[in-house]
Scaffold this motif. Structure first.
Motif, short mmCIF file in Angstrom:
data_model
loop_
_atom_site.label_atom_id
_atom_site.label_comp_id
_atom_site.label_asym_id
_atom_site.label_seq_id
_atom_site.Cartn_x
_atom_site.Cartn_y
_atom_site.Cartn_z
N PRO B 74 0.81 -1.23 0.00
CA PRO B 74 0.00 0.00 0.00
C PRO B 74 0.85 1.28 0.00
O PRO B 74 0.49 2.26 -0.64
CB PRO B 74 -0.82 -0.11 1.28
CG PRO B 74 -0.88 -1.57 1.56
CD PRO B 74 0.42 -2.14 1.08
N GLU B 75 1.96 1.23 0.70
CA GLU B 75 2.82 2.43 0.75
C GLU B 75 3.40 2.72 -0.64
O GLU B 75 3.43 3.87 -1.08
CB GLU B 75 3.96 2.24 1.75
CG GLU B 75 3.54 2.23 3.21
CD GLU B 75 3.00 0.88 3.66
OE1 GLU B 75 3.09 -0.09 2.88
OE2 GLU B 75 2.47 0.80 4.78
N ASN B 78 0.78 4.10 -2.95
CA ASN B 78 0.52 5.52 -2.72
C ASN B 78 1.68 6.39 -3.24
O ASN B 78 1.46 7.50 -3.73
CB ASN B 78 0.30 5.79 -1.23
CG ASN B 78 -1.07 5.35 -0.77
OD1 ASN B 78 -1.89 4.92 -1.59
ND2 ASN B 78 -1.34 5.43 0.51
N LEU B 81 1.13 6.56 -6.99
CA LEU B 81 0.03 7.43 -7.42
C LEU B 81 0.39 8.90 -7.22
O LEU B 81 0.05 9.76 -8.03
CB LEU B 81 -1.29 7.06 -6.72
CG LEU B 81 -1.60 7.50 -5.31
CD1 LEU B 81 -2.21 8.89 -5.28
CD2 LEU B 81 -2.61 6.52 -4.70
N GLN B 146 3.89 10.08 -0.30
CA GLN B 146 2.77 9.15 -0.38
C GLN B 146 1.42 9.79 -0.14
O GLN B 146 0.43 9.11 0.11
CB GLN B 146 2.97 8.04 0.66
CG GLN B 146 4.17 7.16 0.39
CD GLN B 146 4.54 6.29 1.57
OE1 GLN B 146 3.71 6.02 2.43
NE2 GLN B 146 5.79 5.87 1.63
N SER B 147 1.34 11.10 -0.19
CA SER B 147 0.07 11.73 0.18
C SER B 147 -0.69 12.29 -1.02
O SER B 147 -1.50 13.19 -0.87
CB SER B 147 0.34 12.84 1.21
OG SER B 147 1.33 13.71 0.74
N GLY B 148 -0.43 11.74 -2.19
CA GLY B 148 -1.16 12.21 -3.37
C GLY B 148 -0.54 13.47 -3.94
O GLY B 148 0.22 14.16 -3.25
N LEU B 155 -2.03 14.76 6.44
CA LEU B 155 -1.40 13.51 5.98
C LEU B 155 0.02 13.75 5.49
O LEU B 155 0.94 13.02 5.83
CB LEU B 155 -2.25 12.88 4.87
CG LEU B 155 -1.74 11.53 4.36
CD1 LEU B 155 -1.83 10.46 5.45
CD2 LEU B 155 -2.51 11.07 3.12
N ARG B 458 -11.39 7.17 -5.37
CA ARG B 458 -10.10 7.18 -6.03
C ARG B 458 -8.99 6.89 -5.03
O ARG B 458 -9.22 6.85 -3.82
CB ARG B 458 -9.87 8.54 -6.71
CG ARG B 458 -9.71 9.67 -5.72
CD ARG B 458 -9.87 11.03 -6.35
NE ARG B 458 -8.66 11.45 -7.03
CZ ARG B 458 -8.32 12.73 -7.25
NH1 ARG B 458 -9.12 13.70 -6.83
NH2 ARG B 458 -7.22 13.04 -7.88
N ARG B 459 -7.79 6.67 -5.54
CA ARG B 459 -6.58 6.52 -4.73
C ARG B 459 -6.65 5.34 -3.76
O ARG B 459 -6.22 5.45 -2.61
CB ARG B 459 -6.31 7.80 -3.94
CG ARG B 459 -6.02 8.97 -4.84
CD ARG B 459 -5.95 10.26 -4.08
NE ARG B 459 -5.35 11.30 -4.86
CZ ARG B 459 -5.24 12.55 -4.47
NH1 ARG B 459 -5.72 12.92 -3.31
NH2 ARG B 459 -4.66 13.44 -5.24
N VAL B 460 -7.25 4.26 -4.20
CA VAL B 460 -7.31 3.07 -3.35
C VAL B 460 -6.55 1.94 -4.02
O VAL B 460 -6.67 1.72 -5.21
CB VAL B 460 -8.76 2.64 -3.07
CG1 VAL B 460 -9.43 3.62 -2.14
CG2 VAL B 460 -9.56 2.50 -4.35
N ALA B 461 -5.75 1.23 -3.22
CA ALA B 461 -5.04 0.07 -3.75
C ALA B 461 -5.93 -1.18 -3.65
O ALA B 461 -5.68 -2.18 -4.31
CB ALA B 461 -3.75 -0.15 -2.98
N MET B 462 -6.94 -1.11 -2.80
CA MET B 462 -7.85 -2.24 -2.62
C MET B 462 -9.28 -1.72 -2.70
O MET B 462 -9.57 -0.61 -2.25
CB MET B 462 -7.58 -2.94 -1.30
CG MET B 462 -7.60 -2.00 -0.10
SD MET B 462 -6.56 -2.55 1.25
CE MET B 462 -5.01 -1.73 0.86
N TYR B 463 -10.15 -2.51 -3.32
CA TYR B 463 -11.50 -2.00 -3.53
C TYR B 463 -12.52 -3.12 -3.42
O TYR B 463 -12.17 -4.31 -3.37
CB TYR B 463 -11.60 -1.30 -4.88
CG TYR B 463 -11.19 -2.16 -6.06
CD1 TYR B 463 -12.10 -3.02 -6.68
CD2 TYR B 463 -9.89 -2.12 -6.57
CE1 TYR B 463 -11.72 -3.81 -7.75
CE2 TYR B 463 -9.51 -2.91 -7.64
CZ TYR B 463 -10.43 -3.75 -8.23
OH TYR B 463 -10.06 -4.54 -9.29
#
Lengths: 332, 558
Positions: B74-75, B78, B81, B146-148, B155, B458-463
């Protein structure tokens, strides 16, 4: 055969495009089911935009495709096209039409926004934490406390902006039927019911009742979103938010965090359960009867009990299972 | 709009200056002050960053082929992205569209020998590679920011501090570059047009660059301020945005979006300029509504400064602001619509050549209609609140930025490659590139709208697994887009070395850059040209003959 005049074709095409656009606007099935009073308002607005958008899309794309076919370079013809540089009436027309459309959509948006309750929050609204400390029944019963609370509230509220959707302007003076304090934290939602002291990782609400969520964040920005309600409000650290709505359909719907909040942002999901009034009363009674509330926070955990788990991730909310039990008993 | 009936004729001899005839390959790796060298430096560098940002996108889409986080941590997801967005905006589209095309074309289009401040120009470019290096270093010093790409505090203040600091530094560098470049463009266009070129005889790309530069000068310093304050919060104990120490998290959002929404126009206005150059040439017609297109660029520039809050409808935004910014956002559709209608009208009645440049231009037109319409829905606050921060937004802005800006950059490359290199790109290979890009874009970004409306943030690695099928479709589309660049890069490299000789004006175009050699000589012309016809005088009676020296100028400068 006599040639059919261009205005006839324009009229026929206009009617066909209109009919297709109206049909698409009503039958796109792009949005999830509606489960709040706000949802039909938003969907109607989207349907109108979808209708207009479809018509514009067909007309412009049609003109592009027609041009590409009709006006392609004839083989061996190296000459230029007709040097038409402008046409003031035409340019005025296609400036005016979008202008009218967007101003119309803007005004319609304002009306929908008002009906959703978008104008009521802000300025001098209640701070979530303050209300959470004072169970509604007690405040109503004890007059001096009301005055004191009002004065205290006034001091605090005058300095605090509350953002989000409040009660519709028509029912602004009404107290909500259910108030829930919502706290976002990495990577869970915590729902506290100040009237009963219940603390939970899922949101339980009765159908057809006026629900007020007071939303805050503990660490970073989160965003509370129930797609079926068409409502979203960021949970901001230090800036309380509010969502007020009436759920219109029983069922279980996802609660999604929509704002990037860290590595497990995608896993910050829980659910809202819309009960019938009877089931909701049963749920409240069962939870109040339990000394140890069950919690299903959307985060992997190895803690032995939900209370211990909650204490682990949110020490400010519940320092121990004993405190949770006390909070529950205090409300009775 | 009546174009001036003017033709191109040399008047005075100014060449020479003791320069070599052309630059050697190693000159492109130096602090060279020639605007053409700098333009090529921008373009080549940005196309390299395009590969890096695209590689990150492919990895992210591979992760999103399944609902669980099972390919990237996940890190790392992020970090990808964040840096995908940052690189694509700040190191790909902006430098390519503004720095690359702007630098190469502006002096050539207005009859100048160089930019107004050549050294400043070189400094502006040379801020970009270090910015890219700093971003790359951030991956090795803490795993990347990692904060977009929005980097909202808190964050961004609590996650990966060192890489986040480097991210801020990189953005300050590219922001400074943008400011320096904008000053240069404005002064150059204002002061260095050939005396015979009035404002309303300028190519529309120049108008677009005027609007872009003004916008950048107003907005970019605000981003720089936000970056500096964020950097101080992270490293020096200040609390501008720390809510537990008296700061306000929403202030950052205002500062950030005051720049970053106009950034969308920074990325698209030069592309609008490219469209206005490519379409008339390949449709063989004058641009329809010259003044309307020129003024609509300025209108977009003005209105674009007052729409930023539509990114904040769900955060701390007072109700009146939501209403004001709903209306202002929707109004942007009017000048944008004027451009689209004008381009369609330019096609109408033309003799359209199906060159790759034209295919990408028309493809852009098609994509932009879709992206523009979904943009209107996002301007309406009640609907925006539902889809804000969802895949609907991701789909929308990729339609505008990929279907818009990237298509425009491709179109511009196919159009001006002969001028830049002196050689033609291979057309059949270009058409393969276009078809793959067109299909890939639709397949990648259309289903995103459905995903967002149905409930995927948006911005999700898992859904949620219910979104798996559409996500697989999107991932297939992304792979097609990844493959689509292969024929393009191969074409560019091969054609640059071995392509067919182009000659000065292979498209028979009328703007002034086509009056010099391909590639242009150092200092652009042996003798500075004088315009005697407008930039889009297709199908008009005109004289291209060189008149006698000392002939009075046909149009006075306004």
């Amino acid at each position: 055969m006599k040639q059919i005049p261009a205005p006839f074709w324009t009229l026929v095409l206009g009617i066909v495009v209109t009919l297709v656009s109206l049909w698409v606007g009503q039958n796109h099935n792009l949005l999830p089911e509606q489960a709040s009073e706000q949802a039909p308002l938003v969907d109607d607005l989207f349907n109108v935009m979808m209708t207009i958008g479809t018509a514009l899309f067909i007309v412009v794309q049609g003109a592009i495709v027609y041009s590409l076919i009709r006006f392609r370079q004839p083989k061996g013809d190296e000459t230029d096209g007709l040097p038409i540089e402008g046409n003031l009436p035409l340019e005025a027309f296609w400036t005016a039409i979008p202008a009218v459309i967007v101003v119309g959509l803007g005004l319609y948006s304002v009306v929908v926004f008002q009906e959703m309750g978008g104008f009521s929050p802000g300025g001098h609204h209640g701070h979530g934490a303050m209300v959470a400390m004072a169970p509604q029944q007690s405040v109503i019963d004890i007059a001096p406390l009301v005055a004191q609370a009002a004065a205290t509230d006034e001091d605090i509220f005058s300095k605090t902006q509350v953002y989000g959707f409040g009660a519709s302007p028509l029912v602004q003076m009404n107290q909500p039927d259910v108030t829930v304090n919502v706290t976002g934290m990495q990577f869970a939602w915590i729902f506290r019911y100040p009237d009963t002291g219940i603390t939970d990782g899922e949101l339980h609400i009765p159908v057809g009742k006026d629900v007020q969520l007071k939303i805050e964040a503990q660490d970073v920005i989160h965003s509370f979103w129930v797609p079926q309600f068409r409502l979203k409000q960021d949970a901001l650290p230090g800036e309380p938010g509010e969502l007020r709505f009436v759920a219109t359909r029983e069922g279980t719907y996802p609660v999604v965090c929509a704002e990037l909040c860290g590595s497990y942002h995608g896993a910050m999901r829980t659910q809202v359960i819309v009960h019938s009034p009877e089931d909701y009363a049963d749920w409240v009674a069962s939870r109040v009867a339990e000394a140890m509330p069950t919690t299903t926070v959307a985060q992997p955990a190895d803690a032995a009990t939900d209370a211990e788990y909650l204490a682990g991730i949110a020490p400010d909310l519940a320092k121990s299972p004993v405190q949770i039990a006390q909070m529950t008993s205090m409300s009775h | 709009m009546a174009q001036a009936d003017i033709s191109i004729k040399p008047t005075e001899l100014q060449g020479g200056h003791g320069h070599p005839d052309k630059w050697k390959w190693y000159d492109y790796f130096t602090f060279n002050v020639d605007h053409k060298v700098i333009g090529i430096q921008y373009l080549v560098t940005s196309f390299l960053f395009y590969l890096v940002g695209g590689f990150m996108a492919v990895l992210m889409r591979t992760e999103l082929a399944t609902p669980n986080s099972d390919f990237l941590s996940p890190e790392l997801y992020n970090a990808f992205l964040t840096n995908h967005g940052t690189i694509m905006i700040f190191l790909w589209i902006v430098p390519a569209a503004i720095g690359g095309f702007g630098n190469f074309l502006i002096p050539l289009m207005i009859g100048a020998r160089d930019m107004a401040f050549p050294k400043l120009n070189a400094i502006a470019f040379w801020l970009n590679p270090p910015a890219g290096a700093v971003l790359a270093a951030s991956f090795f010093l803490g795993g990347g920011a990692q904060s977009g790409w929005t980097s909202y505090p808190p964050l961004s203040e609590i996650t990966a501090n060192l890489p986040q600091t480097l991210w801020c530094v990189a953005l300050i560098m590219v922001g400074t570059s943008s400011i320096l470049g904008s000053v240069n463009f404005l002064v150059t266009i204002w002061k260095m047009r050939v005396p015979s070129m009035a404002w309303d005889q300028m190519p529309l790309f120049c108008w677009a660059m005027v609007a872009t530069s003004v916008l950048a000068l107003f907005a970019t310093p605000v981003l720089a301020a936000a970056m500096v304050l964020l950097l101080f919060d992270i490293n020096f104990g200040t609390s501008f945005f720390k809510p537990d120490a008296g700061g306000n998290v929403v202030v950052y959002q205002h500062l950030f979006w005051f720049y970053s929404h106009p950034a969308v126009y920074l990325m698209i206005l030069p592309i609008f300029g490219i469209m206005s150059e490519v379409i008339p040439v390949h449709a063989r017609k004058p641009i329809f509504g010259y003044k309307a297109i020129a003024y609509s660029s300025l209108t977009i520039c003005l209105v674009g400064l007052f729409v930023w809050v539509h990114h904040m409808f769900t955060s701390g935004t007072a109700p009146w602001m939501r209403i004001f910014f709903t209306i202002s956002t929707l109004i942007v559709a009017v000048p944008t619509g004027i451009k689209i209608f004008s381009w369609v009208a330019t096609l109408w009645g033309g003799k359209i050549r199906y060159t790759t440049a034209m295919l990408f231009a028309v493809g852009l037109l098609s994509m932009f209609v879709f992206g523009g319409l979904s943009g209107v829905t996002l301007g309406a606050a009640p609907f925006d609140i539902h889809v804000h921060d969802t895949y609907y937004v991701v789909g929308h802005f990729h339609y505008v930025l990929y279907g818009g800006s990237v298509f425009g950059i491709y179109s511009g490359i196919y159009h001006w490659f002969p001028k830049i290199t002196g050689r033609m790109l291979n057309e059949p290979l270009g058409k393969v590139h276009f078809v793959l890009t067109f299909i890939g874009t639709i397949l990648t970004f259309t289903p995103m709208h459905n995903l967002g409306m149905q409930g995927m943030p948006r911005r999700v690695a898992m859904y949620d697994p219910q979104f798996a099928h559409l996500n697989q479709l999107v991932t297939v589309g992304a792979y097609i887009l990844a493959v689509s660049v292969i024929p393009f890069y191969f074409n560019v490299i091969w054609s640059w070395m071995k392509g067919k000789e182009a000659g000065p004006n292979p498209w028979n175009a009328m703007t002034m850059e086509w009056t010099t050699d391909s590639p242009p000589i150092i200092e652009n012309w042996e003798v500075l040209p004088v315009l005697t016809h407008g930039p889009y005088a297709y199908g008009m009676e005109r004289s291209d003959e060189v008149g006698p020296a000392g002939e009075p100028l046909p149009a006075s400068r306004s």
